[in-house]
Design a protein around this motif. Sequence first.
Motif, PDB file in Angstrom:
ATOM      1  N   ALA A 112       0.805  -1.222   0.000  1.00  0.00           N
ATOM      2  CA  ALA A 112       0.000   0.000   0.000  1.00  0.00           C
ATOM      3  C   ALA A 112       0.837   1.271   0.000  1.00  0.00           C
ATOM      4  CB  ALA A 112      -0.928   0.001   1.213  1.00  0.00           C
ATOM      5  N   THR A 113       2.092   1.187   0.416  1.00  0.00           N
ATOM      6  CA  THR A 113       2.927   2.383   0.558  1.00  0.00           C
ATOM      7  C   THR A 113       3.047   3.209  -0.729  1.00  0.00           C
ATOM      8  OG1 THR A 113       4.200   1.527   2.426  1.00  0.00           O
ATOM      9  CG2 THR A 113       5.280   3.192   1.061  1.00  0.00           C
ATOM     10  N   PRO A 114       3.266   2.604  -1.907  1.00  0.00           N
ATOM     11  CA  PRO A 114       3.374   3.435  -3.121  1.00  0.00           C
ATOM     12  C   PRO A 114       2.120   4.251  -3.408  1.00  0.00           C
ATOM     13  CG  PRO A 114       4.217   1.228  -3.518  1.00  0.00           C
ATOM     14  CD  PRO A 114       3.533   1.182  -2.191  1.00  0.00           C
ATOM     15  N   PHE A 115       0.957   3.728  -3.035  1.00  0.00           N
ATOM     16  CA  PHE A 115      -0.293   4.410  -3.331  1.00  0.00           C
ATOM     17  C   PHE A 115      -0.660   5.453  -2.270  1.00  0.00           C
ATOM     18  CE2 PHE A 115      -0.460   0.092  -5.018  1.00  0.00           C
ATOM     19  CZ  PHE A 115      -0.664   0.353  -6.368  1.00  0.00           C
ATOM     20  N   ILE A 116      -0.255   5.213  -1.022  1.00  0.00           N
ATOM     21  CA  ILE A 116      -0.641   6.110   0.070  1.00  0.00           C
ATOM     22  C   ILE A 116       0.424   7.165   0.345  1.00  0.00           C
ATOM     23  CG2 ILE A 116      -1.192   6.225   2.542  1.00  0.00           C
ATOM     24  CD1 ILE A 116      -2.465   3.477   2.267  1.00  0.00           C
ATOM     25  N   VAL A 119       5.722   6.533  -2.174  1.00  0.00           N
ATOM     26  CA  VAL A 119       7.101   6.063  -2.063  1.00  0.00           C
ATOM     27  C   VAL A 119       7.196   4.675  -2.686  1.00  0.00           C
ATOM     28  CG1 VAL A 119       8.929   5.363  -0.473  1.00  0.00           C
ATOM     29  CG2 VAL A 119       7.563   7.402   0.010  1.00  0.00           C
ATOM     30  N   ARG A 120       8.143   4.501  -3.585  1.00  0.00           N
ATOM     31  CA  ARG A 120       8.337   3.202  -4.227  1.00  0.00           C
ATOM     32  C   ARG A 120       9.425   2.433  -3.490  1.00  0.00           C
ATOM     33  NH1 ARG A 120       8.824   4.454  -9.715  1.00  0.00           N
ATOM     34  NH2 ARG A 120      11.048   4.865  -9.438  1.00  0.00           N
ATOM     35  N   LEU A 121       9.121   1.216  -3.117  1.00  0.00           N
ATOM     36  CA  LEU A 121      10.106   0.390  -2.435  1.00  0.00           C
ATOM     37  C   LEU A 121      11.074  -0.209  -3.457  1.00  0.00           C
ATOM     38  CD1 LEU A 121       7.835  -1.556   0.061  1.00  0.00           C
ATOM     39  CD2 LEU A 121       9.055   0.590   0.433  1.00  0.00           C
ATOM     40  N   THR A 122      12.321  -0.318  -3.068  1.00  0.00           N
ATOM     41  CA  THR A 122      13.321  -0.915  -3.949  1.00  0.00           C
ATOM     42  C   THR A 122      13.123  -2.431  -4.006  1.00  0.00           C
ATOM     43  OG1 THR A 122      14.907  -1.285  -2.172  1.00  0.00           O
ATOM     44  CG2 THR A 122      14.947   0.874  -3.264  1.00  0.00           C
ATOM     45  N   PRO A 237       5.382   4.319   8.095  1.00  0.00           N
ATOM     46  CA  PRO A 237       4.742   3.020   8.290  1.00  0.00           C
ATOM     47  C   PRO A 237       5.559   1.836   7.768  1.00  0.00           C
ATOM     48  CG  PRO A 237       3.189   4.623   7.402  1.00  0.00           C
ATOM     49  CD  PRO A 237       4.552   5.242   7.314  1.00  0.00           C
ATOM     50  N   ALA A 238       6.120   1.945   6.551  1.00  0.00           N
ATOM     51  CA  ALA A 238       6.833   0.814   5.961  1.00  0.00           C
ATOM     52  C   ALA A 238       8.073   0.445   6.772  1.00  0.00           C
ATOM     53  CB  ALA A 238       7.216   1.135   4.516  1.00  0.00           C
ATOM     54  N   GLU A 239       8.839   1.463   7.152  1.00  0.00           N
ATOM     55  CA  GLU A 239      10.059   1.210   7.933  1.00  0.00           C
ATOM     56  C   GLU A 239       9.708   0.584   9.283  1.00  0.00           C
ATOM     57  OE1 GLU A 239      14.415   2.399   8.104  1.00  0.00           O
ATOM     58  OE2 GLU A 239      12.972   1.953   6.575  1.00  0.00           O
ATOM     59  N   THR A 240       8.697   1.135   9.936  1.00  0.00           N
ATOM     60  CA  THR A 240       8.288   0.613  11.243  1.00  0.00           C
ATOM     61  C   THR A 240       7.779  -0.817  11.124  1.00  0.00           C
ATOM     62  OG1 THR A 240       7.701   2.838  11.982  1.00  0.00           O
ATOM     63  CG2 THR A 240       6.779   0.993  13.226  1.00  0.00           C
ATOM     64  N   ALA A 241       6.953  -1.086  10.105  1.00  0.00           N
ATOM     65  CA  ALA A 241       6.408  -2.425   9.914  1.00  0.00           C
ATOM     66  C   ALA A 241       7.524  -3.445   9.742  1.00  0.00           C
ATOM     67  CB  ALA A 241       5.484  -2.445   8.703  1.00  0.00           C
ATOM     68  N   MET A 242       8.568  -3.068   9.010  1.00  0.00           N
ATOM     69  CA  MET A 242       9.666  -3.996   8.783  1.00  0.00           C
ATOM     70  C   MET A 242      10.356  -4.352  10.097  1.00  0.00           C
ATOM     71  SD  MET A 242      11.190  -5.632   6.339  1.00  0.00           S
ATOM     72  CE  MET A 242      11.492  -7.014   7.408  1.00  0.00           C
ATOM     73  N   PHE A 243      10.649  -3.349  10.901  1.00  0.00           N
ATOM     74  CA  PHE A 243      11.380  -3.598  12.140  1.00  0.00           C
ATOM     75  C   PHE A 243      10.515  -4.270  13.200  1.00  0.00           C
ATOM     76  CE2 PHE A 243      14.379  -0.878  10.091  1.00  0.00           C
ATOM     77  CZ  PHE A 243      15.611  -1.218  10.635  1.00  0.00           C
ATOM     78  N   LYS A 284      17.869   2.435   0.966  1.00  0.00           N
ATOM     79  CA  LYS A 284      17.117   3.665   0.742  1.00  0.00           C
ATOM     80  C   LYS A 284      15.861   3.422  -0.077  1.00  0.00           C
ATOM     81  CE  LYS A 284      19.306   8.137   0.489  1.00  0.00           C
ATOM     82  NZ  LYS A 284      20.057   9.033  -0.364  1.00  0.00           N
ATOM     83  N   GLN A 285      14.769   4.090   0.311  1.00  0.00           N
ATOM     84  CA  GLN A 285      13.592   4.142  -0.542  1.00  0.00           C
ATOM     85  C   GLN A 285      13.797   5.271  -1.535  1.00  0.00           C
ATOM     86  OE1 GLN A 285      10.366   4.789   2.154  1.00  0.00           O
ATOM     87  NE2 GLN A 285      10.100   2.619   2.574  1.00  0.00           N
ATOM     88  N   ARG A 286      13.224   5.136  -2.708  1.00  0.00           N
ATOM     89  CA  ARG A 286      13.303   6.233  -3.665  1.00  0.00           C
ATOM     90  C   ARG A 286      11.907   6.757  -3.951  1.00  0.00           C
ATOM     91  NH1 ARG A 286      14.518   1.537  -6.651  1.00  0.00           N
ATOM     92  NH2 ARG A 286      13.118   1.183  -8.427  1.00  0.00           N
ATOM     93  N   ALA A 287      11.792   8.044  -3.971  1.00  0.00           N
ATOM     94  CA  ALA A 287      10.482   8.661  -4.153  1.00  0.00           C
ATOM     95  C   ALA A 287       9.996   8.466  -5.571  1.00  0.00           C
ATOM     96  CB  ALA A 287      10.558  10.154  -3.835  1.00  0.00           C
ATOM     97  N   LEU A 288       8.688   8.389  -5.688  1.00  0.00           N
ATOM     98  CA  LEU A 288       8.099   8.300  -7.032  1.00  0.00           C
ATOM     99  C   LEU A 288       8.315   9.596  -7.798  1.00  0.00           C
ATOM    100  CD1 LEU A 288       4.698   6.575  -6.266  1.00  0.00           C
ATOM    101  CD2 LEU A 288       6.491   5.693  -7.728  1.00  0.00           C
TER     102      LEU A 288
END
Length: 288
Positions: A112-116, A119-122, A237-243, A284-288
């Motif tokens: 969901a992160t790219p849509f909300i 941010v595009r995950l690598t 959210p994405a970083e926190t969810a991972m950890f 690193k995440q890269r922005a859309l």
Amino acid sequence: MRDTATTGRLLALAAAAALGGTTPFARLAYDAGTTPKTLLAVRFIVAILVFGVALRLLGRPLWPTRSDVPAFIAAGLALSGLTIGYLLSIAYIPVGLAALLLYTFPLLVAAATPFIDGVRLTGAQWLAFLLAFVGLAGALGPDLGALDPRGVALALMAACSMATLLFLVRHLTRRHDPLTVLFNGNLMGLLFMSLLLVTEGPVISDTTFGLSMLTVAALLYLAGIGLSFLAVKAGGPAETAMFLNLEPVMAILLAMLLLGERLTALQATGVFLVVLAIYLAGRKQRAL
């Protein structure tokens, strides 16, 4: 920005350690006579009191602005769905399977992160999320032969609630103090838990040991949920969810120390994969 990202990761790691510690201490509280529903109600009550007093002492508002009331209600519903869904799921399926299904939430967050968040995950980060899930499957060792549809549905509801909660917390903490979000979320959770306790009254252990385990489990929840909210605000959210994938790993390690459980070779491999996944997630995440 690097300092903020590092702070978010450290907060998420601390949150995972605290939340992971609740499981073995909760088991000790259950063994001493406290029921799961009672433990959850006590956790909500302690959180409401602590966060409410903190808000008053700091001179910050208890209640949200009128325009954000719907988002606060949604966050409260998500927190309730997370705790109650996971609690009820273990009545129908093994704890390991329930925990594995719950920890599909990092994958939901990643999707969901790219849509909300835009941010595009690598590719490495997608690999990290999938690797973490595989590692958790090994670490938790679920019994896939006991697939009661009710338990599976409740655990998946908890996973969806957790993913939703992380995004709502990110949105609300941009406009409100995290303590205000925590206070209202736990208040709504207590209201839902009170409805469940109508048919089954609270049962608390009458031994010193049982009360001590209940207290420790409640305080660890308080620390864990507070730190996770701060981690979302700092790292996303994405970083926190991972950890937060480290939460069940911490639970397994503490169960070895406190409950005398042994770590199998499969579980050890799973723990290694989770740690490896978190290392990969540092890319690193890269922005859309």
